[in-house]
Motif scaffolding. Structure first.
Motif, short mmCIF file in Angstrom:
data_model
loop_
_atom_site.label_atom_id
_atom_site.label_comp_id
_atom_site.label_asym_id
_atom_site.label_seq_id
_atom_site.Cartn_x
_atom_site.Cartn_y
_atom_site.Cartn_z
N VAL A 55 0.85 -1.20 0.00
CA VAL A 55 0.00 0.00 0.00
C VAL A 55 0.88 1.25 0.00
N LEU A 56 1.91 1.24 0.85
CA LEU A 56 2.84 2.37 0.91
C LEU A 56 3.52 2.58 -0.45
N THR A 57 3.92 1.48 -1.09
CA THR A 57 4.59 1.57 -2.39
C THR A 57 3.68 2.19 -3.44
N VAL A 58 2.41 1.78 -3.46
CA VAL A 58 1.46 2.34 -4.42
C VAL A 58 1.27 3.84 -4.18
N ILE A 59 1.16 4.23 -2.90
CA ILE A 59 1.01 5.65 -2.57
C ILE A 59 2.23 6.44 -3.05
N LEU A 60 3.43 5.88 -2.81
CA LEU A 60 4.66 6.54 -3.26
C LEU A 60 4.72 6.65 -4.78
N MET A 61 4.23 5.61 -5.48
CA MET A 61 4.22 5.63 -6.94
C MET A 61 3.29 6.73 -7.47
N LEU A 82 2.46 9.53 -5.84
CA LEU A 82 3.10 10.81 -5.55
C LEU A 82 4.26 11.08 -6.51
N ALA A 83 5.01 10.02 -6.82
CA ALA A 83 6.14 10.18 -7.75
C ALA A 83 5.64 10.53 -9.15
N PHE A 84 4.54 9.89 -9.57
CA PHE A 84 3.99 10.18 -10.90
C PHE A 84 3.55 11.66 -10.97
N TRP A 85 2.94 12.13 -9.91
CA TRP A 85 2.52 13.54 -9.86
C TRP A 85 3.73 14.46 -9.92
N PHE A 86 4.78 14.13 -9.17
CA PHE A 86 5.98 14.95 -9.15
C PHE A 86 6.65 15.01 -10.52
N SER A 138 5.02 17.05 -13.11
CA SER A 138 5.11 18.50 -12.89
C SER A 138 6.47 19.07 -13.30
N VAL A 139 7.51 18.25 -13.31
CA VAL A 139 8.85 18.77 -13.62
C VAL A 139 9.30 18.49 -15.05
N ILE A 140 8.71 17.48 -15.69
CA ILE A 140 9.10 17.17 -17.07
C ILE A 140 8.45 18.17 -18.02
N LYS A 141 9.26 18.74 -18.89
CA LYS A 141 8.78 19.76 -19.83
C LYS A 141 8.10 19.08 -21.01
N ILE A 142 6.82 19.40 -21.20
CA ILE A 142 6.10 18.83 -22.35
C ILE A 142 5.65 19.91 -23.33
N ASP A 143 5.75 21.18 -22.92
CA ASP A 143 5.33 22.27 -23.79
C ASP A 143 6.49 22.69 -24.70
N PHE A 179 13.65 11.50 -16.46
CA PHE A 179 13.25 10.17 -16.92
C PHE A 179 14.13 9.09 -16.27
N LEU A 180 15.42 9.39 -16.11
CA LEU A 180 16.33 8.43 -15.48
C LEU A 180 15.99 8.24 -14.00
N VAL A 181 15.73 9.36 -13.32
CA VAL A 181 15.33 9.27 -11.91
C VAL A 181 14.04 8.47 -11.78
N ALA A 182 13.09 8.73 -12.69
CA ALA A 182 11.82 8.00 -12.67
C ALA A 182 12.04 6.52 -12.92
N THR A 183 12.95 6.19 -13.83
CA THR A 183 13.25 4.78 -14.13
C THR A 183 13.80 4.08 -12.90
N ILE A 184 14.73 4.75 -12.19
CA ILE A 184 15.29 4.16 -10.97
C ILE A 184 14.19 3.93 -9.94
N PHE A 185 13.39 4.97 -9.71
CA PHE A 185 12.36 4.87 -8.67
C PHE A 185 11.32 3.80 -9.00
N PHE A 186 10.78 3.83 -10.22
CA PHE A 186 9.71 2.88 -10.55
C PHE A 186 10.22 1.45 -10.67
N SER A 187 11.50 1.28 -11.02
CA SER A 187 12.08 -0.07 -11.01
C SER A 187 12.11 -0.62 -9.59
N LEU A 188 12.54 0.21 -8.64
CA LEU A 188 12.54 -0.20 -7.24
C LEU A 188 11.12 -0.45 -6.75
#
Length: 443
Positions: A187-193, A195-199, A202-207, A232-241
């Protein structure tokens, strides 16, 4: 004479970059060699590749910070030459002794020490004379997240390994609790995922609008944007874990070990990428500072001398408006290539210290330490702070060791490393000052 000095500085800066590569190769490969995921030769090839690939990922924020260690308007090329020579000497001494000291702090200490010697010897302007010639602390300008200066670099002698240790400690706890057959860690992992997706969204430039013919496809253009690649690299590390955490409890010990060893390829690559992006920029900063000083001393020179395009402009500010810098492509490309070649040469004495003497390292510890180290390096690079990859990975290894038990960390070795870290900047500074005074007898 000035042009000859400039070429010597560029050559020696690249020599330092090469030495940095084999001196710090251990930081990137120690855990992956200790866990036998790769052989030493395979590991240095892997690390060297990602050291070089950092050329396409990182900007020049750290290079700018290093270039502004001293006021370029008040120094000469001898100052930079003395700093580089001192840094090379100290790096070779610590490599020979097998001490994982900081190449970053060696270079900054050397630059600052020779600048101070120059400030007391030749600078008459009271604003920059003596110790004032060094940029000790500059408040953050608009668009900057932290103040800059040598004091900030010194603070991160403590903060970088501490941050690596804290991150690795919490990643270790996260993994350890997820190995239990209990729903709460999931449950904690899903919550963190979430929050991480939201973060990350917000920081990745798409415009962004495609500007190059190669990237008419907006998806690939956004994916290849340098500032996005880091996230994207930070996201890859986090979501892999995170994904591993969700299924960890269903694995047998043997299967978990196999998966962790595969994950270590990713974590080691990420740390090597962070190492290349952080450490190569320091040499870029030294070369950029040397070229800026040369241009200041020779204002009528041709700025496009064949392969040596000297049109280096450091970031500055005029009338409250920040003016971006400009760096010829040959400088970063050469620096990343040379540090990659240096990494290929290895640094086996330091591998032994980092991979086995601090604490026993398994695939679990390897993934955690490298992931924490990579996240720390990406974070400090984002804030334009030149930190030590040596300090970062050491702190990360200590953090994962502490989760087992405090006695799992060999604190006697750690205290010796700490003394080496503390002494690096002052020793390099004193050595550089002596070299500066010696050079002034002949130049």
């Amino acid at each position: 004479m000035d042009f000859t000095l400039l070429l010597i500085i560029i050559f020696l800066a690249l020599v330092f970059d090469y030495i940095n590569g084999f001196h710090d190769a251990a930081n990137s490969i120690a855990t992956i060699v200790a866990t036998k995921v790769l052989t030493p030769f395979q590991a240095v090839l892997w690390a060297a590749l990602f050291n070089f690939l950092a050329y396409w990922v990182f900007g020049f924020g750290v290079a700018d910070t290093v270039a502004k260690t001293a006021h370029t308007s008040s120094i000469d090329l001898t100052v930079i030459l003395a700093g580089v020579i001192a840094a090379i000497v100290w790096n070779l001494i610590t490599w020979w002794k097998g001490i994982p000291s900081s190449s970053s702090h060696t270079l900054i200490g050397g630059f600052a020490g020779s600048a101070i010697a120059h400030g007391f010897r030749d600078v008459t302007d009271p604003e920059h004379a003596g110790f004032k010639i060094v940029n000790w602390l500059k408040e953050a300008k608009e668009g900057e997240l932290l103040p800059s200066g040598v004091f900030i670099v010194i603070l991160f002698i403590v903060f970088a390994p501490l941050l690596g240790m804290i991150i690795s400690y919490f990643i270790s706890l996260w993994l350890m609790y997820s190995s239990k057959k209990n729903s709460w860690p999931k449950v904690l992992t899903v919550i963190l995922m979430v929050l991480a997706f939201w973060f990350f969204s917000s920081v990745i430039k798409i415009d962004l609008e495609p500007e190059k013919a190669l990237f008419h496809n907006k998806f690939w253009y956004i994916l290849s944007e340098p500032s996005n690649i880091k996230w994207f690299l930070v996201a890859t590390i986090f979501f892999s874990l995170a994904i591993f955490n969700l299924v960890f409890s269903s694995f047998s010990t043997a299967k978990a070990e196999r998966v962790l060893k595969r994950m270590q390829l990713l974590s080691s690559a990420a740390f090597s990428l962070g190492h290349g992006g952080n450490d190569s920029q320091k040499v870029m900063g030294i070369i950029a500072a040397a070229v800026a000083v040369y241009i200041k001393s020779n204002p009528n020179i041709d700025l496009s001398l064949g392969w040596l395009d000297l049109n280096v402009v450091l970031p500055t500010e005029k009338d409250g408006i920040k003016i971006p810098g400009k760096m010829p492509e040959w400088i970063p490309l050469t620096c990343y290539t040379v540090i990659g070649l240096g990494t290929l040469s290895g640094g086996w004495k330091i591998v032994k210290t980092m991979g086995s003497k601090i604490t026993k390292v398994t695939a679990f510890e390897g993934v955690v330490a490298e992931s924490a180290g990579a996240l720390t390096l990406f974070s400090t690079e984002h804030f334009k702070i030149p930190v030590s990859t040596t300090h970062t990975i050491t702190g990360s290894i200590i953090g994962v060791g502490v989760t087992k038990r405090v006695s799992a960390v060999r604190w006697g070795v750690t205290v010796k490393l700490l003394w080496a870290w503390i002494l690096t900047i002052p020793v390099s500074a004193i050595l550089a000052a002596l070299v500066y005074y010696l050079l002034k007898l002949f130049i």
